[in-house]
Write a protein that holds these residues in place. Structure first.
Motif: not given
Length: 231
Positions: A118-125, A130-135, A139-146
């Protein structure tokens, strides 16, 4: 008492054998089947301010929420016995440096004919998790790319770098051909590759990845670019 002692010994031996059973491992390996998408003779270019003659893919990253294997002896719609390869979000990476292991797990011995992910987009919650995980940084910026694709394109003799970013979400199911025969005590490799030759092309038109005008068409080519086979 002797009977009890014998039974206890047998139970211990059975337990030891079970504990020491050889692992049956599937290793999922990513890679690019090629790096270049070139124009064919007579091909039109859509979306660009000038013709694009060649596209090279350097790296492709995809945010995946989980990955499953489907046993061959189960009906296609029966997912109850799908075997988990990965259940937590991870970044699928394929780049020009070669192949890499993206997931590895033990599964029951048997034959598997499909892989699902599943190609997954992070929800805002989910972002704070995951914001502190460099990997996951991109993908956790305001746009939440996939999907993030990095490469270069050539117009005539001039090359320019591009980064294509997408927010697509998609459940993908691929046939594994030939089927994956997983033997007890062995590590079996499954290649999950990207075929760049199918990307950025719409019929007879090469799609300019630097142009927002053709983003929706490019997203459809991304979904069809995955290939699965026994390695």
């Amino acid at each position: 008492m002797k009977v009890i002692a014998i039974l206890a010994t047998l139970a211990t031996l059975v337990s030891a054998c079970s504990t020491n059973d050889p692992a049956t491992t599937v290793s999922v390996v990513s890679g690019l089947e090629s790096t270049t998408v070139a124009t064919a003779k007579g091909m039109m270019v859509q979306g660009g301010v000038a013709d694009v003659d060649e596209i090279k893919i350097v790296r492709m990253r995809v945010l995946v929420s989980r990955m499953l294997l489907h046993p061959s002896d189960r009906a296609d719609g029966d997912s109850a016995n799908d075997k988990v390869v990965k259940t937590s979000p991870f970044v699928f990476v394929a780049d020009s440096s070669g192949t890499r292991v993206i997931a590895q797990t033990d599964v029951p011995a048997g034959t598997y004919n499909k892989i699902k992910f599943e190609i997954h987009r992070f929800s805002s919650s989910e972002v704070p998790m995951y914001i502190s995980d460099t990997n996951f940084r991109d993908f956790v910026n305001d746009n939440r790319y996939t999907v993030i694709i990095e490469g270069a394109l050539r117009r005539g003799t001039e090359w320019e770098a591009f980064t294509y970013r997408s927010k697509i979400t998609k459940n993908i199911k691929l046939d594994v051909s030939p089927s994956l025969n997983v033997a007890s005590g062995a590590t079996t490799e499954l290649a999950l590759n990207i075929a760049p030759s199918t990307m950025f092309i719409d019929g007879s038109k090469l799609l300019d990845p630097s142009s927002e005008a053709v983003f929706s068409k490019i997203e459809n080519t991304i979904k069809d670019a995955f290939r699965a086979k026994k390695r």
